[in-house]
Design an enzyme around this catalytic site. Structure first.
Site, PDB file in Angstrom:
ATOM      1  N   ASN A   1       6.746   1.957  11.352  1.00  0.00           N
ATOM      2  CA  ASN A   1       7.877   2.894  11.296  1.00  0.00           C
ATOM      3  C   ASN A   1       8.628   2.657   9.977  1.00  0.00           C
ATOM      4  OD1 ASN A   1      10.606   3.809  11.516  1.00  0.00           O
ATOM      5  ND2 ASN A   1      10.304   4.087  13.713  1.00  0.00           N
TER       6      ASN A   1
ATOM      7  N   HIS B   1       9.561  -1.308  20.083  1.00  0.00           N
ATOM      8  CA  HIS B   1      11.010  -1.469  19.944  1.00  0.00           C
ATOM      9  C   HIS B   1      11.397  -2.935  19.985  1.00  0.00           C
ATOM     10  CE1 HIS B   1      15.212  -0.430  19.657  1.00  0.00           C
ATOM     11  NE2 HIS B   1      14.808   0.792  19.351  1.00  0.00           N
TER      12      HIS B   1
ATOM     13  N   HIS C   1      13.586   2.811   8.069  1.00  0.00           N
ATOM     14  CA  HIS C   1      14.637   2.045   7.399  1.00  0.00           C
ATOM     15  C   HIS C   1      14.416   1.884   5.894  1.00  0.00           C
ATOM     16  CE1 HIS C   1      16.813   1.919  10.957  1.00  0.00           C
ATOM     17  NE2 HIS C   1      15.974   1.158  11.610  1.00  0.00           N
TER      18      HIS C   1
ATOM     19  N   ARG D   1      15.924  12.276  12.914  1.00  0.00           N
ATOM     20  CA  ARG D   1      17.076  12.384  13.813  1.00  0.00           C
ATOM     21  C   ARG D   1      17.867  13.634  13.486  1.00  0.00           C
ATOM     22  NH1 ARG D   1      18.217   7.148  16.410  1.00  0.00           N
ATOM     23  NH2 ARG D   1      19.968   8.282  17.261  1.00  0.00           N
TER      24      ARG D   1
ATOM     25  N   GLU E   1       8.689  10.758  15.994  1.00  0.00           N
ATOM     26  CA  GLU E   1       9.595  10.572  17.137  1.00  0.00           C
ATOM     27  C   GLU E   1      10.678  11.629  17.029  1.00  0.00           C
ATOM     28  OE1 GLU E   1      11.292   6.709  16.830  1.00  0.00           O
ATOM     29  OE2 GLU E   1       9.396   5.710  17.144  1.00  0.00           O
TER      30      GLU E   1
ATOM     31  N   THR F   1      17.445   3.951  19.049  1.00  0.00           N
ATOM     32  CA  THR F   1      17.108   4.483  20.373  1.00  0.00           C
ATOM     33  C   THR F   1      17.462   3.431  21.422  1.00  0.00           C
ATOM     34  OG1 THR F   1      15.247   5.545  19.277  1.00  0.00           O
ATOM     35  CG2 THR F   1      15.283   5.625  21.678  1.00  0.00           C
TER      36      THR F   1
ATOM     37  N   ARG G   1      20.122  10.740   9.394  1.00  0.00           N
ATOM     38  CA  ARG G   1      20.712   9.533   8.782  1.00  0.00           C
ATOM     39  C   ARG G   1      19.708   8.767   7.929  1.00  0.00           C
ATOM     40  NH1 ARG G   1      21.560   5.822  14.120  1.00  0.00           N
ATOM     41  NH2 ARG G   1      22.656   7.660  14.848  1.00  0.00           N
TER      42      ARG G   1
ATOM     43  N   GLU H   1      -0.281  13.066  26.947  1.00  0.00           N
ATOM     44  CA  GLU H   1      -1.497  12.290  26.794  1.00  0.00           C
ATOM     45  C   GLU H   1      -1.255  10.802  27.022  1.00  0.00           C
ATOM     46  OE1 GLU H   1      -5.247  12.285  23.824  1.00  0.00           O
ATOM     47  OE2 GLU H   1      -3.977  13.980  24.218  1.00  0.00           O
TER      48      GLU H   1
ATOM     49  N   HIS I   1      11.191   8.756  12.670  1.00  0.00           N
ATOM     50  CA  HIS I   1      12.077   9.419  13.627  1.00  0.00           C
ATOM     51  C   HIS I   1      12.981  10.349  12.826  1.00  0.00           C
ATOM     52  CE1 HIS I   1      15.130   8.829  17.193  1.00  0.00           C
ATOM     53  NE2 HIS I   1      14.943  10.102  16.897  1.00  0.00           N
TER      54      HIS I   1
HETATM   55  N1  PXP Z   1       9.615   3.159  19.308  1.00  0.00           N
HETATM   56  C1  PXP Z   1      10.663   4.005  19.367  1.00  0.00           C
HETATM   57  C2  PXP Z   1      10.636   5.102  20.347  1.00  0.00           C
HETATM   58  C3  PXP Z   1      11.746   3.860  18.485  1.00  0.00           C
HETATM   59  O1  PXP Z   1      12.788   4.713  18.548  1.00  0.00           O
HETATM   60  C4  PXP Z   1      11.726   2.831  17.535  1.00  0.00           C
HETATM   61  C5  PXP Z   1      12.857   2.683  16.564  1.00  0.00           C
HETATM   62  O2  PXP Z   1      12.889   3.794  15.718  1.00  0.00           O
HETATM   63  C6  PXP Z   1      10.611   1.973  17.513  1.00  0.00           C
HETATM   64  C7  PXP Z   1       9.584   2.145  18.419  1.00  0.00           C
HETATM   65  C8  PXP Z   1      10.506   0.846  16.529  1.00  0.00           C
HETATM   66  O3  PXP Z   1      11.479  -0.101  16.834  1.00  0.00           O
HETATM   67  P1  PXP Z   1      11.845  -1.249  15.788  1.00  0.00           P
HETATM   68  O4  PXP Z   1      12.418  -0.563  14.584  1.00  0.00           O
HETATM   69  O5  PXP Z   1      12.817  -2.086  16.510  1.00  0.00           O
HETATM   70  O6  PXP Z   1      10.562  -1.956  15.460  1.00  0.00           O
END
Ligand code: PXP
Length: 239
Positions: free
Chosen positions: A7, A193, A10, A45, A70, A101, A49, A151, A43
């Site tokens: 992801n 997460h 950031h 949003r 996402e 999230t 942001r 799925e 993601h």
């Molecule tokens: N899965 C989902 C649904 C999320 O919203 C996030 C954060 O954007 C992540 C996974 C990844 O989480 P982390 O940034 O804590 O690794």
């Protein structure tokens, strides 16, 4: 071997702090894929942001593996997802004030909205996943309504990552349990997460979890391990 979707939100957070052109999440995605990530997650949003729509457009052109978007189940996001056609959409709850999230979707009251959005995405060939807590009632509900629109699902690993000792083991068991419920029901299982190099191993070892979505810890670590090279580059440029 469990797949890793990185992801890159950031990286965009850092860029948006200055409203500058860098660091570029597209460049980060290219490096992540080169190093073995099987996909990239972003993601988009509602408040924009971090990731912008233009990032999604560019990632759609450059990501070689799976591009996972996402998003909240809003009309705006559904239109955007249909416009760019990511390989997968992960439907998540979104609260404007939240820092990240905060939990999985509660399918019991909001299931109809989720199904309606998912069906539109699926009709365009997009794989649909839903982000849910490791709560057997949510999985039972998902399995009872899953046919034809979803799925797989992503297990929210946050409670496991926040717990220690016996409590962490109990959280891990919930993840194991809902994984096997999902697999028995014919669904693909993802998780993520709060995962870090210190806590990922136990989750990556659960048979049947296809992919982990990890962002914050990788981007945070990248800033620190990259500091040495960045300072050296600057000193060379100054000399
Ligand atoms: N899965 C989902 C649904 C999320 O919203 C996030 C954060 O954007 C992540 C996974 C990844 O989480 P982390 O940034 O804590 O690794």
């Amino acid at each position: 071997m469990t797949d890793l979707s990185v992801n890159v939100d950031h990286v965009a957070t850092l860029r948006q702090a200055r409203k500058a052109a860098f660091p570029d999440p597209v460049e980060a995605a290219e490096i992540a894929e080169r190093q073995g990530a099987t996909g990239i997650t972003i993601h988009l949003r509602s408040d924009r942001r971090h990731i912008q729509e233009s990032d999604l457009a560019r990632l759609r052109e450059t990501v070689k593996g799976k591009l996972n978007l996402e998003m909240a189940t809003t009309e705006e996001m559904t239109t955007i997802a249909l416009r760019y056609g990511p390989d997968q959409v992960s439907l998540v709850p979104e609260r404007p004030e939240e820092v990240t999230t905060e939990g999985g979707l509660d399918l019991l009251p909001s299931g109809e909205r989720v199904v309606a959005v998912a069906k539109q995405l699926k009709a365009k060939g997009i794989v649909v996943s839903v982000f849910i807590d490791p709560d057997s009632r949510q999985i039972e509900h998902l399995l009872s309504t899953a046919a034809g629109w979803v799925e797989g699902f992503e297990i929210n690993t946050d409670s496991y990552t926040q717990a220690d000792g016996a409590a962490a083991q109990a959280e891990l068991q919930k993840i194991v349990q809902v994984t096997s419920m999902g697999l028995d029901g014919g669904l693909r299982v993802f998780a993520g997460h709060g995962l870090t190099t210190a806590n990922v191993r136990a989750v990556a070892s659960i048979p049947g979890i296809e992919e982990l979505n990890i962002g914050h810890s990788i981007v945070s670590r990248a800033v620190l391990v990259g500091m040495e090279e960045a300072v050296s580059e600057m000193l060379r440029a100054m000399a």
